[in-house]
Design a protein around this motif. Structure first.
Motif, mmCIF file in Angstrom:
data_model
loop_
_atom_site.group_PDB
_atom_site.id
_atom_site.type_symbol
_atom_site.label_atom_id
_atom_site.label_comp_id
_atom_site.label_asym_id
_atom_site.label_seq_id
_atom_site.Cartn_x
_atom_site.Cartn_y
_atom_site.Cartn_z
ATOM 1 N N ILE A 58 0.848 -1.204 0.000
ATOM 2 C CA ILE A 58 0.000 0.000 0.000
ATOM 3 C C ILE A 58 0.884 1.255 0.000
ATOM 4 O O ILE A 58 0.608 2.227 -0.721
ATOM 5 C CB ILE A 58 -0.971 0.020 1.196
ATOM 6 C CG1 ILE A 58 -1.849 -1.233 1.184
ATOM 7 C CG2 ILE A 58 -1.857 1.270 1.154
ATOM 8 C CD1 ILE A 58 -2.674 -1.437 2.449
ATOM 9 N N LYS A 62 0.143 3.457 -3.059
ATOM 10 C CA LYS A 62 -0.625 4.611 -2.557
ATOM 11 C C LYS A 62 -2.140 4.394 -2.543
ATOM 12 O O LYS A 62 -2.871 5.162 -1.944
ATOM 13 C CB LYS A 62 -0.353 5.914 -3.345
ATOM 14 C CG LYS A 62 1.108 6.223 -3.579
ATOM 15 C CD LYS A 62 1.772 6.653 -2.303
ATOM 16 C CE LYS A 62 3.215 7.034 -2.502
ATOM 17 N NZ LYS A 62 4.033 6.760 -1.329
ATOM 18 N N LEU A 88 -0.866 3.684 8.524
ATOM 19 C CA LEU A 88 -0.756 4.462 7.282
ATOM 20 C C LEU A 88 -1.300 5.886 7.460
ATOM 21 O O LEU A 88 -1.380 6.647 6.511
ATOM 22 C CB LEU A 88 -1.496 3.747 6.138
ATOM 23 C CG LEU A 88 -0.920 2.375 5.772
ATOM 24 C CD1 LEU A 88 -1.884 1.607 4.876
ATOM 25 C CD2 LEU A 88 0.431 2.522 5.079
ATOM 26 N N GLU A 251 -0.833 10.471 2.303
ATOM 27 C CA GLU A 251 -0.029 9.717 1.337
ATOM 28 C C GLU A 251 -0.820 8.642 0.610
ATOM 29 O O GLU A 251 -0.654 8.452 -0.591
ATOM 30 C CB GLU A 251 1.132 9.017 2.082
ATOM 31 C CG GLU A 251 2.097 9.950 2.756
ATOM 32 C CD GLU A 251 3.021 10.614 1.759
ATOM 33 O OE1 GLU A 251 3.374 9.956 0.772
ATOM 34 O OE2 GLU A 251 3.354 11.798 1.974
ATOM 35 N N CYS A 252 -1.639 7.883 1.347
ATOM 36 C CA CYS A 252 -2.289 6.692 0.787
ATOM 37 C C CYS A 252 -3.790 6.733 1.065
ATOM 38 O O CYS A 252 -4.241 7.440 1.967
ATOM 39 C CB CYS A 252 -1.788 5.415 1.463
ATOM 40 S SG CYS A 252 -0.038 5.243 1.583
#
Ligand code: NAI
Length: 334
Positions: A58, A62, A88, A251-252
């Motif tokens: 991941i 992303k 995350l 970010e993700c």
């Protein structure tokens, strides 16, 4: 070609993620799925429900599409969903709840957006036994996390043309924690004079929602209330089989349905994959595939409206596979 992490998940997860992948392919979007195993399914193979390759995949891609993951009740391993969100830093859980053409419920024209803080509150796992007959859970609320979820909500409202945000709390009782959450929402609201801002105590919110959900637009809530209110609101539009979601970080992002692994339906080819398919449509929008996302939503509404290929949760007799096939056929016509 996009590369996306795919977590099939537990229970009905493999069935509904397979359906979503089929529908995306039928919409003509090429995705290189990087398949990884997490949850109960990963324990036998890796000895842990959250193996490192899942986080690595991941972090690299992303974007992930995820089936539900089982968390054992009272005992067993900690929630993988919570761990993924925290590790995350997927701080926002976005859940648009909208009426779909063809689905008749007691409520019409529902269009609500739930924005749930996703990293703190009671989900920190800080629970301790106190002697043999007691236990304590501690709840953390921070200014940083409260401000950024409020900022997300107001920015979302500006970008999507939404008119009103309601901050939901229990600051009459939880004066320090929900008090801080509320103070942050008020501070952020002052920077957005064009968006109406209101506040409501969570128990009254539940009553007001059931009596007249149309008085609300965007709800911003601490973690636990957001979790509970999401299931409540899914009832307005036909149930958990229909409501999509996204876990969003700087970010993700991980896209997943509101529902869980539905052990009662697992392996029976009866689950409604719509919620995950609509989550996949949210994902496609983020990947820049807006046209395909729109066609998928149209296909869903067309099949629901025709009403001959509905899954049992919607009163039909179609299997997951038959409903998915109908969606793929409908996509050829959009
Ligand atoms: P659930 O959402 O799995 O099921 C609640 C009810 O909704 C059940 O009657 C189920 O049959 C029905 N349902 C759910 N999804 C459906 C679908 N797609 N089509 C038709 N009917 C559907 O919630 P429950 O039973 O509380 O939790 C089961 C497991 O899922 C637990 O281990 C829980 O921790 C986990 N869970 C995981 C989530 C995630 O991965 N994001 C979210 C919620 C629960």
């Amino acid at each position: 070609m996009h590369t996306v992490t795919l977590i099939p998940g537990d229970g009905i997860g493999p069935e509904v993620t397979a359906a979503a992948c089929e529908v995306i392919a039928a919409a003509g979007v090429a995705i290189n799925w990087e398949r990884v195993t997490a949850g109960a399914a990963a324990i036998d193979e890796f000895g842990t429900p959250l193996p490192q390759p899942v986080l690595a995949s991941i972090a690299k891609n992303k974007v992930a599409l995820k089936g539900p993951l089982t968390t054992p009740v009272a005992g067993g391993f900690p929630s993988v969903n919570v761990s993924l969100r925290k590790k995350l830093d997927l701080y926002c859980n976005l859940r648009p709840v909208q009426s779909l053409a063809g689905i008749k419920t007691r409520y019409e024209n529902i269009d609500l957006v739930i924005i749930r803080e996703n990293t703190e509150g009671l989900y920190g796992g800080a629970e301790f036994p106190v002697g043999p007959d007691g236990a304590v859970a501690s709840r953390s609320i921070t200014r940083a996390a409260s401000r950024r979820i409020a900022e997300f909500a107001f920015e979302y409202a500006v970008q999507r043309g939404r008119k009103k945000i309601t901050a939901v709390h229990k600051a009459n009782i939880l004066k320090k924690t929900d008090g801080l959450f509320l103070a942050c929402c008020r501070e952020v609201a002052r920077a957005y004079p064009d968006i109406a801002y209101g506040e409501m105590i969570v128990d009254n919110l539940c009553l007001q929602l059931v009596q007249d959900p149309h008085q609300f637009d965007v709800l911003v809530l601490p973690n636990l209330y957001g979790d509970i209110v999401s299931d409540l609101c899914s009832g307005f539009v036909g149930g958990l089989g229909l409501v999509p979601g996204a876990n969003i970080g700087r970010e993700c992002s991980i896209f997943e349905a509101v529902h869980g692994s539905a052990p009662d339906l697992a392996g029976k080819n009866q689950a409604n994959p719509t919620a995950l398919i609509l989550s996949a449509a949210l994902m496609l929008e983020q990947l820049g595939e807006k046209e395909a996302a729109g066609r998928i939503r149209q296909a869903v509404e067309r099949v629901l409206k025709e009403g001959t290929r509905l899954t049992p949760d919607l009163g039909g007799r179609a299997t997951t596979a038959q409903y998915t096939e109908a969606l793929c056929k409908a996509l050829q016509k959009t």
